[in-house]
Write a protein that holds these residues in place. Structure first.
Motif, mmCIF file in Angstrom:
data_model
loop_
_atom_site.group_PDB
_atom_site.id
_atom_site.type_symbol
_atom_site.label_atom_id
_atom_site.label_comp_id
_atom_site.label_asym_id
_atom_site.label_seq_id
_atom_site.Cartn_x
_atom_site.Cartn_y
_atom_site.Cartn_z
ATOM 1 N N LEU A 207 30.999 35.570 23.630
ATOM 2 C CA LEU A 207 30.054 36.213 24.818
ATOM 3 C C LEU A 207 30.282 37.850 24.672
ATOM 4 C CD1 LEU A 207 30.332 33.526 27.480
ATOM 5 C CD2 LEU A 207 28.457 33.948 25.796
ATOM 6 N N ARG A 208 29.196 38.280 24.941
ATOM 7 C CA ARG A 208 29.424 39.797 24.888
ATOM 8 C C ARG A 208 29.857 40.088 26.498
ATOM 9 N NH1 ARG A 208 25.085 41.002 22.969
ATOM 10 N NH2 ARG A 208 25.725 40.961 20.868
ATOM 11 N N TYR A 209 30.816 40.814 26.682
ATOM 12 C CA TYR A 209 31.390 41.197 27.790
ATOM 13 C C TYR A 209 30.668 42.635 28.231
ATOM 14 C CZ TYR A 209 34.423 42.910 31.154
ATOM 15 O OH TYR A 209 34.787 43.485 32.734
ATOM 16 N N MET A 210 30.094 42.227 29.421
ATOM 17 C CA MET A 210 29.213 43.656 30.021
ATOM 18 C C MET A 210 30.382 44.042 31.290
ATOM 19 S SD MET A 210 26.653 43.517 28.434
ATOM 20 C CE MET A 210 25.407 44.420 29.277
ATOM 21 N N PRO A 211 30.700 45.242 31.279
ATOM 22 C CA PRO A 211 31.649 45.616 32.195
ATOM 23 C C PRO A 211 31.394 45.180 33.605
ATOM 24 C CG PRO A 211 31.103 47.507 30.586
ATOM 25 C CD PRO A 211 30.181 46.332 30.501
ATOM 26 N N HIS A 212 32.070 44.714 34.377
ATOM 27 C CA HIS A 212 31.758 44.014 35.784
ATOM 28 C C HIS A 212 33.024 43.798 36.623
ATOM 29 C CE1 HIS A 212 32.042 40.484 33.792
ATOM 30 N NE2 HIS A 212 32.457 39.882 34.819
ATOM 31 N N GLU A 213 32.894 43.698 37.797
ATOM 32 C CA GLU A 213 33.889 43.236 38.641
ATOM 33 C C GLU A 213 34.127 41.819 38.502
ATOM 34 O OE1 GLU A 213 34.743 44.698 42.808
ATOM 35 O OE2 GLU A 213 35.137 46.808 41.588
ATOM 36 N N CYS A 214 35.255 41.085 38.365
ATOM 37 C CA CYS A 214 35.343 39.702 38.083
ATOM 38 C C CYS A 214 35.551 39.203 39.626
ATOM 39 C CB CYS A 214 36.195 39.154 37.345
ATOM 40 S SG CYS A 214 35.934 39.508 35.451
ATOM 41 N N ARG A 215 34.559 37.980 39.774
ATOM 42 C CA ARG A 215 34.377 37.370 41.078
ATOM 43 C C ARG A 215 34.455 35.893 40.774
ATOM 44 N NH1 ARG A 215 29.758 40.658 44.113
ATOM 45 N NH2 ARG A 215 30.458 42.648 43.342
ATOM 46 N N PRO A 216 34.466 35.191 41.933
ATOM 47 C CA PRO A 216 34.291 33.547 41.619
ATOM 48 C C PRO A 216 33.344 33.227 40.636
ATOM 49 C CG PRO A 216 34.853 34.292 44.175
ATOM 50 C CD PRO A 216 34.541 35.453 43.440
ATOM 51 N N ILE A 217 32.166 34.068 40.919
ATOM 52 C CA ILE A 217 30.864 33.691 40.121
ATOM 53 C C ILE A 217 31.195 33.596 38.625
ATOM 54 C CG2 ILE A 217 29.822 35.664 40.164
ATOM 55 C CD1 ILE A 217 27.340 34.191 40.840
ATOM 56 N N CYS A 218 32.183 34.394 38.137
ATOM 57 C CA CYS A 218 32.609 34.627 36.737
ATOM 58 C C CYS A 218 32.857 33.295 36.103
ATOM 59 C CB CYS A 218 33.462 35.684 36.652
ATOM 60 S SG CYS A 218 32.616 37.301 36.987
ATOM 61 N N LEU A 219 33.372 32.320 37.077
ATOM 62 C CA LEU A 219 33.958 31.281 36.185
ATOM 63 C C LEU A 219 32.776 30.340 35.666
ATOM 64 C CD1 LEU A 219 36.582 30.345 39.135
ATOM 65 C CD2 LEU A 219 36.894 31.122 36.849
ATOM 66 N N GLY A 220 31.568 30.880 36.051
ATOM 67 C CA GLY A 220 30.316 30.205 35.434
ATOM 68 C C GLY A 220 29.932 28.927 35.985
ATOM 69 N N PRO A 221 28.727 28.376 35.576
ATOM 70 C CA PRO A 221 28.240 27.171 36.201
ATOM 71 C C PRO A 221 28.877 25.942 35.928
ATOM 72 C CG PRO A 221 27.016 27.889 34.229
ATOM 73 C CD PRO A 221 28.175 28.720 34.304
ATOM 74 N N ILE A 222 29.792 25.899 35.086
ATOM 75 C CA ILE A 222 30.553 24.390 34.844
ATOM 76 C C ILE A 222 31.331 24.270 36.027
ATOM 77 C CG2 ILE A 222 32.260 23.584 33.177
ATOM 78 C CD1 ILE A 222 31.587 25.790 31.390
ATOM 79 N N CYS A 263 33.108 34.383 31.510
ATOM 80 C CA CYS A 263 32.228 35.870 31.477
ATOM 81 C C CYS A 263 32.197 36.855 30.445
ATOM 82 C CB CYS A 263 32.310 36.373 32.819
ATOM 83 S SG CYS A 263 33.812 37.040 33.409
ATOM 84 N N GLY A 264 33.006 36.487 29.336
ATOM 85 C CA GLY A 264 33.123 37.149 28.167
ATOM 86 C C GLY A 264 34.263 38.041 28.005
ATOM 87 N N LYS A 265 35.192 38.021 29.155
ATOM 88 C CA LYS A 265 36.050 39.090 29.177
ATOM 89 C C LYS A 265 37.276 38.538 28.291
ATOM 90 C CE LYS A 265 38.442 41.896 32.670
ATOM 91 N NZ LYS A 265 38.567 42.067 34.009
ATOM 92 N N SER A 266 37.816 39.611 27.479
ATOM 93 C CA SER A 266 39.143 39.055 26.625
ATOM 94 C C SER A 266 40.250 39.415 27.482
ATOM 95 C CB SER A 266 39.067 40.042 25.251
ATOM 96 O OG SER A 266 37.879 39.881 24.616
ATOM 97 N N LEU A 267 41.194 38.362 27.403
ATOM 98 C CA LEU A 267 42.524 38.539 28.093
ATOM 99 C C LEU A 267 43.400 38.136 27.101
ATOM 100 C CD1 LEU A 267 41.617 36.420 31.132
ATOM 101 C CD2 LEU A 267 41.523 38.734 30.827
ATOM 102 N N TYR A 268 44.460 39.174 27.185
ATOM 103 C CA TYR A 268 45.581 39.412 26.126
ATOM 104 C C TYR A 268 47.026 38.842 26.580
ATOM 105 C CZ TYR A 268 41.966 41.859 23.739
ATOM 106 O OH TYR A 268 40.580 42.135 23.318
#
Ligand code: SAM
Length: 919
Positions: A207-222, A263-268
């Motif tokens: 998923l393309r990551y659009m810069p944003h501040e992550c919040r609970p909603i980022c966990l998606g609709p699942i 939400c498309g963010k890459s975590l390393y």
């Protein structure tokens, strides 16, 4: 991925438009791109994944690929330092059917970034989630080019990525090597094959990551619900995450794992993960549901081989009958037998006959962390673990002690202290692991030759918690009785204290100097105490463990920091040691007297130990010729045998023997009452063992000190100096209010020297004392026990002895004798001599099925969860190494080979390093 080099100019998408961006830096799979300034905005830089379709060369490749064009760089590209697409080996562990994968079309970029257009121009999380949904509706898949699996088996796509023949050869060679290695594995080890061998090329577009501040909603609709019947490392995938295994091209062959959030963010890294989980306030996921180890496969398929098409005569879906969160399956491929009946319980049975494990949370030290206890320096519970780790040979605390990202990479013999219910931290706390219970899928199976065993159904990363060993707790007497009744093969010793002390034994360390006033205060405290409870005892021992530097430790009783201990810590650096000294005042054996005092070696000023400090003894020869037995504080292993002059010891022994004989004669001629007393003593081996031990050991060994006895000592027949009256040792242990000098000295291993007696008066008192003492349990004999702490405590000593050589049992005896600590154990502070035994014969959990191996893949760890009582840790198992799915799990029982006369068990662990015998 696009092969990029510094200063190359690459057409790159930024904010919905294509720009000529300059490569500033390349780091691994990322490139820092500079978007040059325009009249409307300044220059911008952004780190971009080299496998992203935002890089034009990769996007263009889509067309070429469908047209069957290969991706080998053209001479032109090489000559002019132009970017080209290189082969990368990437696959996703979680592969969705291509139709289900949300694939934004390249054309969508324009639409999304249309300034007049839709909500997509905003990067707020709300709009971002809408955007995700929009993307998800784009069902027409666009092929992905950056994340193909190197394990692709067939298909035109995979061939596109075959950039060179040598690579292919290398792959083949490695495959063969793996094949050979696999052949060597055990039968059980071959149960499963990683699914990646059967994987189709990874096609999921990130998923393309659009810069944003992550919040609970980022966990998606699942819905944040997980299936406990599957590998816990797959939970994130169920919740919309993607795990990608990236392999860098070229010869380095370095693989790494990237997690893509919903939400498309890459975590390393784990740090990224914990930050993200905190930001999104995830309640389901925790760091231990992720692994960055590239060799860990998180999804497996059962291999369609003969090996795997096993037929089970007996199969149970859940051996725990729903008690465990994760079902424990059980299979038997040899016969129809089921495991013997077991009352399944996940925690040790804490109700004992004589005493009770104190699990009252009010007696636990707790933290007030709000950061999931990720900062060990601020978490009071993690500090307990760190401070306890100082009880090692060098006396220095290990700052890395305890869990890291909920993994435990090595055994900490000094124990792990987990956070508890009273702590302010949440369920996601990094210091809550064992208490969370079983999460891995384990299977009980019938082995060919060792009864039942356990294997794992998924790969287990190194350091992961596996399971506990639960059972009923017996004291020494009960254990011996139960052992006779139903055997001892499910006995595990709770020998935490002995192992910690054994570890430190034989090594000199700093001795705490204790402030005199403080000691007085402590003495008073202790004098006021007339009775000790089990609770008090464990608090005492707890503070003892950390008395070295307990500045931050909160006294659970007063709920305030142990300032007194803090003070003593500061003084430690200045003075160098405080000793409780037993001093014989005269050189003459006949007239010599022993006094008890406290002395600091530096100041020669006598001092009192801190409240609740651990007592350990070592004799000392004073410069003035006086002999002294010193009692040190802290886990102090002074090697008394080296210090005490051999002549003195011999003389001392002789004297003692004479005394014994005289007493025996006296007893024989004594009254019938005295006889009955003597009989009583005979039937109390535990009680008499102290004296017997004293015979074997040096007579000045200290067994235990209690305040009352020492107070008495200071005021009675023992010759003391004025300042020695302050020598009350405030041990919160069994207080014997009526104890006398002789009693205290008996406690100190000196009771029979006669120097402290004043004729028959003392003798009479002693016999009175005998009457008052409760009978101690009779030790009925040796049995097989597993140590639950030390790593390599026991070694196979060879074949049973020949006529001239000592037998194994004899050798063992000698060895044990040699290893005997030269000071009393903390256990004595509880008024006990033997460790408790956990018996999983009739009640317990799956831990009882773990077999032994001389080269185990699990290690055992003592963990304090519901009680900080040092006698009752939880016994937990962690992965000592990466464990491949299907492997049998085992630990080193560390039985004392030859400790049970006439019993011999051959070890069948089949390991190259097998020691030959289990018992
Ligand atoms: C705690 S039980 C382990 C579970 C056991 N296999 C069962 O069926 O319940 C310990 C017993 O398993 C057997 N055992 C475990 N590991 C063994 C090994 N490496 N070699 C031989 N016997 C072993 C021994 O009989 C031992 O007394």
């Amino acid at each position: 991925m696009v092969n990029l080099k510094r200063d190359q100019v690459v057409t790159t998408e930024w904010n919905g438009k294509w720009w000529n961006a300059r490569v500033l830096e390349v780091q691994g799979s990322l490139a820092n791109m500079l978007f040059e300034a325009t009249p409307s905005r300044g220059a911008e830089t952004e780190w971009i994944y080299r496998g992203s379709t935002r890089l034009k060369p990769l996007l263009d490749l889509g067309d070429k690929k469908t047209a069957g064009i290969n991706t080998v760089p053209t001479p032109d590209q090489l000559r002019h330092n132009l970017p080209y697409v290189e082969m990368t080996k990437v696959h996703s562990d979680h592969i969705l059917p291509e139709q289900q994968i949300p694939q934004p079309k390249p054309t969508m970029l324009g639409r999304l970034n249309d300034p007049q257009g839709s909500a997509a121009t905003s990067s707020s999380p709300y709009h971002f989630s809408q955007l995700l949904q929009q993307c998800a509706q784009q069902t027409t898949p666009t092929p992905s080019f950056a994340k193909k699996s190197s394990a692709s088996v067939s298909g035109s796509t995979s061939s596109l990525y075959e950039s060179s023949r040598s690579e292919h050869k290398k792959k083949k060679k490695k495959k063969n090597k793996h094949k050979d290695r696999r052949k060597e594995r055990y039968e059980e080890d071959k149960l499963f094959e990683p699914e990646t061998k059967l994987d189709l090329p990874a096609t999921k577009e990130r998923l393309r990551y659009m810069p944003h501040e992550c919040r609970p909603i980022c966990l998606g609709p699942i819905p944040q619900v997980v299936d406990h019947n599957q590998n816990p490392l797959l939970w994130p995938m169920d919740l919309g995450w993607v795990r990608e295994l990236c392999k860098q091209g070229g010869s380095s062959y370095k693989r790494h794992v990237i997690y893509r959030t919903p939400c498309g963010k890459s975590l390393y890294s784990f740090d990224d993960i914990s930050r993200y989980l905190k930001e999104t306030r995830s309640e389901v996921l925790s760091v231990d549901r992720f692994t960055f180890a590239p060799h860990v496969h998180i999804s497996f398929n059962q291999r369609r081989t003969r090996q795997n098409s096993r037929f089970y005569y007996m199969q149970l879906t859940d051996l725990s009958n729903g008690v465990e969160k994760v079902p424990v399956s059980c299979v038997n491929e040899y016969d129809t037998d089921e495991p013997p009946p077991l009352i399944y319980m996940t925690e040790r049975q804490a109700v004992l006959r004589g005493t009770k494990v104190n699990t009252d949370p009010n007696f636990l030290i707790c933290c007030d962390c709000t950061d999931n206890c990720s900062d060990a320096t601020r978490c009071a519970c993690r500090q307990l673990t760190i401070k306890a780790s100082a009880c090692n040979r060098d006396g220095k605390p290990r700052l890395d002690a305890g869990y890291k990202n909920r993994l435990l990479k090595d055994q900490f013999q000094t124990g792990i202290y987990e956070c508890n219910d009273k702590c302010k931290c949440s369920k996601q706390c990094q210091n809550k692991v064992v208490q969370n219970g079983l999460s891995l899928r384990l299977q009980v199976f019938k082995t060919y030759d060792r009864g039942w065993g356990i294997r794992c159904l998924d790969d287990i990363p190194k350091g992961m918690f596996v399971c506990t060993y639960a059972g009923q707790i017996w004291d020494e007497e009960e254990a011996n009785q139960k052992g006779k009744e139903h055997g001892d093969e499910y006995f595990a010793e709770l020998d935490f204290i002995e192992n910690v002390e054994g570890k430190k034994e034989g090594y000199e360390s700093d001795v705490d100097p204790i402030d005199k006033d403080l000691s007085d205060k402590d003495s008073d405290d202790s004098n006021n105490k007339t009775q000790s409870s089990s609770d008090d005892d464990f608090q005492t021992a707890q503070s003892e463990l950390s008395s070295d530097d307990s500045a931050d430790i909160i006294n659970p009783i007063t709920d305030r920091p142990r300032d007194d201990l803090k003070e003593s810590t500061n003084q430690k650096d200045q003075a160098g040691g405080t000793r409780l000294v037993l001093r014989r005042q005269s050189e003459s054996t006949e007239q010599s007297q022993w006094s008890v005092s406290l002395a600091s070696p530096n100041s020669k000023k006598e001092m009192t130990p801190p409240r609740g400090s651990l007592v350990m003894g070592s004799p000392e020869v004073k410069p003035n010729g006086q002999k002294a037995a010193t009692i040190k504080y802290g886990y102090d292993p002074s090697p008394s045998k080296e210090i005490l002059d051999q002549k003195q010891v011999a003389a001392f022994r002789q004297r003692r023997e004479a005394e014994k004989e005289a007493r025996a004669k006296q007893a024989a001629a004594g009254s019938s009452e005295a006889k009955s007393e003597d009989k009583k003593t005979e039937t109390k081996p535990a009680q008499s063992s102290g004296a017997d031990q004293g015979d074997n050991d040096y007579d000045v060994e200290i067994v235990a000190v209690n305040s009352a006895s020492l107070s008495a000592a200071s005021s009675s027949s023992v010759k003391t100096e004025e300042d020695e009256k302050k020598l009350v040792v405030p041990m919160e242990t069994d207080v014997k209010p009526d104890s006398s000098v002789s009693d205290s000295l008996r406690d100190l291993g000196l009771e029979e020297t006669g120097e402290t007696k004043e004729g028959n008066k003392t003798e009479d008192f002693k016999s009175e004392e005998k009457e008052k003492k409760p009978a101690k349990p009779k030790v009925t004999g040796p049995r097989a026990r597993k140590s639950t702490n030390s790593r390599m405590r026991q070694r196979y000593l060879g074949n049973p002895g020949t006529s001239s050589e000592p037998t194994i049992a004899e050798k063992k005896e000698e060895e044990i004798e040699e290893k005997k600590p030269s000071h009393p154990s903390t256990r004595n502070l509880f008024g006990e001599e033997h460790c408790y035994v956990m018996d999983a014969k009739h009640m317990g959990n799956l831990g009882r099925y773990l077999n032994h191996s001389c080269r185990p893949n699990l290690f055992v760890q003592n963990v304090f969860v519901d009680s900080h009582d040092l006698r009752f840790p939880w016994v937990a198992f962690f992965a000592a190494q990466f464990i491949r799915a299907g492997s049998e799990l085992n630990w080193d029982y560390m039985y004392e080979v030859g400790c049970v006369p006439g019993k011999e068990i051959k070890c069948l662990c089949k390991n190259a390093e097998c020691r030959g015998r289990l018992l």
